[in-house]
Design an enzyme around this catalytic site. Structure first.
Site, mmCIF file in Angstrom:
data_model
loop_
_atom_site.group_PDB
_atom_site.id
_atom_site.type_symbol
_atom_site.label_atom_id
_atom_site.label_comp_id
_atom_site.label_asym_id
_atom_site.label_seq_id
_atom_site.Cartn_x
_atom_site.Cartn_y
_atom_site.Cartn_z
ATOM 1 N N HIS A 4 -21.656 -4.054 -28.840
ATOM 2 C CA HIS A 4 -21.348 -2.343 -29.221
ATOM 3 C C HIS A 4 -20.593 -2.366 -30.517
ATOM 4 C CE1 HIS A 4 -22.043 1.964 -29.064
ATOM 5 N NE2 HIS A 4 -21.871 1.425 -30.859
ATOM 6 N N HIS B 82 -21.867 -3.259 -23.633
ATOM 7 C CA HIS B 82 -20.468 -2.853 -24.582
ATOM 8 C C HIS B 82 -20.037 -3.511 -25.748
ATOM 9 C CE1 HIS B 82 -20.487 1.377 -21.847
ATOM 10 N NE2 HIS B 82 -20.473 0.277 -20.934
ATOM 11 N N HIS C 136 -24.416 -5.505 -18.788
ATOM 12 C CA HIS C 136 -24.387 -3.575 -17.945
ATOM 13 C C HIS C 136 -23.018 -4.174 -19.233
ATOM 14 C CE1 HIS C 136 -22.901 0.742 -17.997
ATOM 15 N NE2 HIS C 136 -22.015 0.331 -18.285
ATOM 16 N N GLU C 137 -21.316 -4.858 -19.522
ATOM 17 C CA GLU C 137 -20.787 -4.583 -19.520
ATOM 18 C C GLU C 137 -20.943 -5.646 -20.940
ATOM 19 O OE1 GLU C 137 -18.545 -2.579 -18.951
ATOM 20 O OE2 GLU C 137 -19.107 -1.956 -17.179
#
Length: 703
Positions: A495, A492, A488-489
């Site tokens: 991105h 990020h 998940h992180e």
């Protein structure tokens, strides 16, 4: 003559102080990374003061320009201002969140009001806003490219949302309210951290450890030893709390730990946040109404993908309709299971849920965290996650020990594109510490942007976790959920690292809140795919790959209690919306308000004397006010987007290139619904999420 001497002396002293402060000089480090090894607490406040001074000088220069306002001399000039202040505050808040001590917390109480005042001075500067508005009013005739038009719109909206339209008395009220709000949010966050950190459950009777796996006992033994105590020490940090609730046979101790977790910020002492909750929501409401909105949610949502309060509630109600019946059935099943194995009626309480659910999952799917943990060694998982990015996007990671770090446990990597072009610096910070906030997060320490000469300044990104620590006999071995958090992180981080924009404020994760979770949540999907698990998981001692049967069991168990999990997230969204749709000050009982707000989504019994609002950092200090629904909003998109990978192949480079081109690289240069439709070819549909969770059957045709 004396005046000149005094002036020279002052200038000399300033230059000496400037040279002695590593935050203010040129960073002679690899990739111009922060010289964390040289930065002391005493450097932050003077550097912030200098950053504010330089920003105010730059703003004055924009305002006093004799030239008529243009996009370049006003909007772009403002965008490129404040570089020093941005650089200093990024370093400060990175360390504050990950390595706070009392001195850093005291510094934050000193620095935050200065930053709030500085922001207000800019947003409420009438001459500056007049120039911005003059450009904005001519936007139709300027024929700006897409990114420039987006920057103009965002700049105008930012000023309007921060009181620039208000009359003088309104501006002063906005200034006072925003300053007070900033201080309250900071106090709330620090109360949560201090209250959480002071709790310890020290066990000295080995019988109290019944049910706990050896790895958890060993970690608790080491934790006690590190604090100079004898026994087994458990805390409220995730790697300690979660397995205790899953495995400890002693029900009274599970209840004790649960109640301690639910008492954070509401213990009738110096760290009690209940009055802060009331004050924060009141001030947010007052700010929204001052700006012409009914409530804070309406104010926050106007520029989000959801757009309106009604659309948020529509999503939450749609999810409840689909998932609540499933969740009720799940609760009944776990309760029946508990009654069966205990051979007596069991009134299933929240401190029982994880314990019996874990046992049921083990029996039904023949898998639990302790069975899979030996196959998820952190070092190998890191290589596997990096390898997934390599296969999807062609990027590679090279560890660089010469990059300074703010803590010895932090690792640093240079990231390169497949053509050898430098892309980013990535910091990883994996383990819990006393001064670290709970949870996991990604921060952009430096955004990607192109300067006025066209030079591309690449981003510096940190991902911070609270994973299970290594012990004296074992490396860090992760649970399945911790691997999920890593993905998940890391999403990020991708991105941020793959951003290709011109203006830093629009780069990377600087997007609408209900869109920012798409790149992170889509990465979680790979953990439910056998080809990826087969690559990432191997036994830490033998190197043997995770057995295929265990992989299948993990995948089969991926939807275990999915109804409960969804309703839990919806309950948080309902609580958030209830607090931020208030239209009058609230002065009642916080616990009563909370119970009413999320009652329709609760599955487990309510426990009097417990409370979540008082420790809910996401809502009251973490930037997710009237935005927590965004996790579920983005989950609809991530399931829909991943269905494209599923149809083409989960490692398909063509789909990955399209996702990078249309989503990851674009930042906030266009509206998110436009970017998503460009990738997907249509608006997102909830069907893919319902299919993924087993709520709806898979259709026979491809998406």
């Amino acid at each position: 003559m004396k005046i000149s001497v005094i002036f020279l002396s002052t200038l000399t002293l300033f230059n000496m102080a400037h040279a002695a402060n590593p935050l203010l000089g040129v960073y002679r480090t690899p990739r111009e990374t922060y010289p964390f090894d040289k930065i002391k607490h005493a450097h932050y406040s003077p550097a912030v003061d200098e950053g504010i001074r330089q920003l105010e000088k730059e703003v004055t220069s924009i305002v006093n320009s004799p030239q008529p306002p243009t996009f370049e001399n006003t909007v772009v000039a403002l965008e490129r201002s404040g570089k020093l202040l941005n650089r200093v505050t990024a370093a400060f808040f990175t360390v504050l969140n990950a390595e706070a001590d009392d001195d850093m917390m005291n510094l934050s109480q000193e620095i935050s009001p200065k930053l709030s005042e500085c922001r207000n001075n800019i947003h409420l500067n009438e001459a500056l806003f007049a120039r911005i508005k003059a450009v904005y009013d001519r936007k139709a005739s300027l024929n700006l490219p897409v990114e420039e038009a987006r920057l103009l719109q965002k700049t105008f909206d930012e000023f309007a949302d921060n009181g620039a339209h208000l009359p003088p008395e309104g501006k002063e009220r906005f200034r006072r309210l925003s300053m007070e709000l900033s201080q309250l949010q900071l106090t709330f966050e620090q109360n949560v951290l201090k209250d959480k950190n002071r709790y310890e459950l020290l066990l000295t009777d080995e019988n109290d450890l019944a049910g706990l796996p050896e790895s958890i006992r060993e970690a608790a033994l080491l934790s006690a030893k590190e604090r100079g105590k004898t026994g087994w020490l458990f805390t409220l940090s995730e790697p300690s709390y979660v397995p205790f609730m899953q495995y400890a046979d002693n029900r009274s101790l599970r209840e004790q730990l649960f109640r301690a977790r639910q008492r954070i910020g509401n213990g009738d002492d110096a760290y009690d946040n209940r009055e802060n909750v009331k004050k924060i929501v009141r001030i947010r409401m007052e700010i929204a109404q001052l700006l012409g909105y009914k409530n804070y949610a309406e104010y926050e949502l106007k520029n989000k993908m959801a757009g309106k309060v009604e659309n948020v509630y529509r999503l939450l109600e749609q999810l409840l309709e689909a998932y609540r019946p499933v969740a009720i059935n799940e609760y009944s099943t776990v309760q029946g299971f508990a009654t069966g194995i205990e051979n007596r009626p069991v009134d299933l309480m929240p401190w029982d849920w994880s314990y019996y659910s874990e046992k049921l999952k083990n029996i039904r799917f023949r898998v639990d965290d302790e069975m899979t943990r030996p196959y998820f060694e952190l070092e190998r998982v890191t290589k596997g996650v990096f390898g997934l990015a390599t296969q999807l996007y062609g990027i590679t990671f090279k560890e660089n020990h010469r990059i300074p770090v703010y803590h010895p446990e932090v690792s640093t990597y240079e990231v390169f594109d497949e053509n050898g072009r430098f892309l980013a610096v990535l910091y990883t910070d994996f383990f819990p510490r006393e001064g670290k906030q709970s949870g996991a997060w990604m921060d952009g320490i430096r955004p990607q942007y192109r300067d006025e000469k066209g030079a591309d300044h690449r981003p510096h990104v940190v991902i911070v976790m609270n994973f299970t620590r290594p012990t004296e006999t074992k490396p860090s071995l992760l649970t399945h959920e911790e691997v999920n958090t890593f993905l998940h992180e890391f999403g990020h981080a991708l991105h941020g690292m793959l951003s290709e924009v011109t203006y830093g404020s629009l780069s990377g994760t600087g997007v609408e809140q209900d869109f920012v979770e798409l790149p992170s949540q889509i990465m979680e999907n790979w953990l439910d795919e056998e080809p990826f698990l087969d690559r990432i998981a191997a036994h830490y001692q033998t190197g043997e790959k995770i057995p295929s049967e265990l992989v299948r069991n993990l995948i089969d168990a991926s939807n275990f209690n999915t109804g409960y999990k969804c309703c839990r997230q919806v309950s948080f969204g309902l609580l958030d919306m209830a607090w931020h749709t208030l239209t009058a000050p609230f002065d009642g009982v916080v616990a009563d308000f909370e119970k009413t707000a999320w009652e329709s989504a609760l599955i487990l019994p309510d426990v009097p004397g417990t409370l979540m609002s008082s420790s809910f950092n996401h809502l009251f200090s973490g930037g997710y006010a009237a935005g927590y629904y965004g996790y579920k909003w983005a989950e609809v998109m991530d399931a829909d987007a991943f269905s494209v990978f599923k149809a083409a192949g989960i490692f398909d480079r063509g789909v990955a290139d399209a996702f990078r081109e249309h989503i990851l690289s674009k930042g906030n240069t266009e509206k998110p619904d436009i970017l998503y439709k460009r990738f997907r070819g249509r608006e997102p549909s909830i069907d893919a999420l319902l299919i993924r969770n087993g709520i709806k059957k898979q259709p026979d045709k491809n998406p």
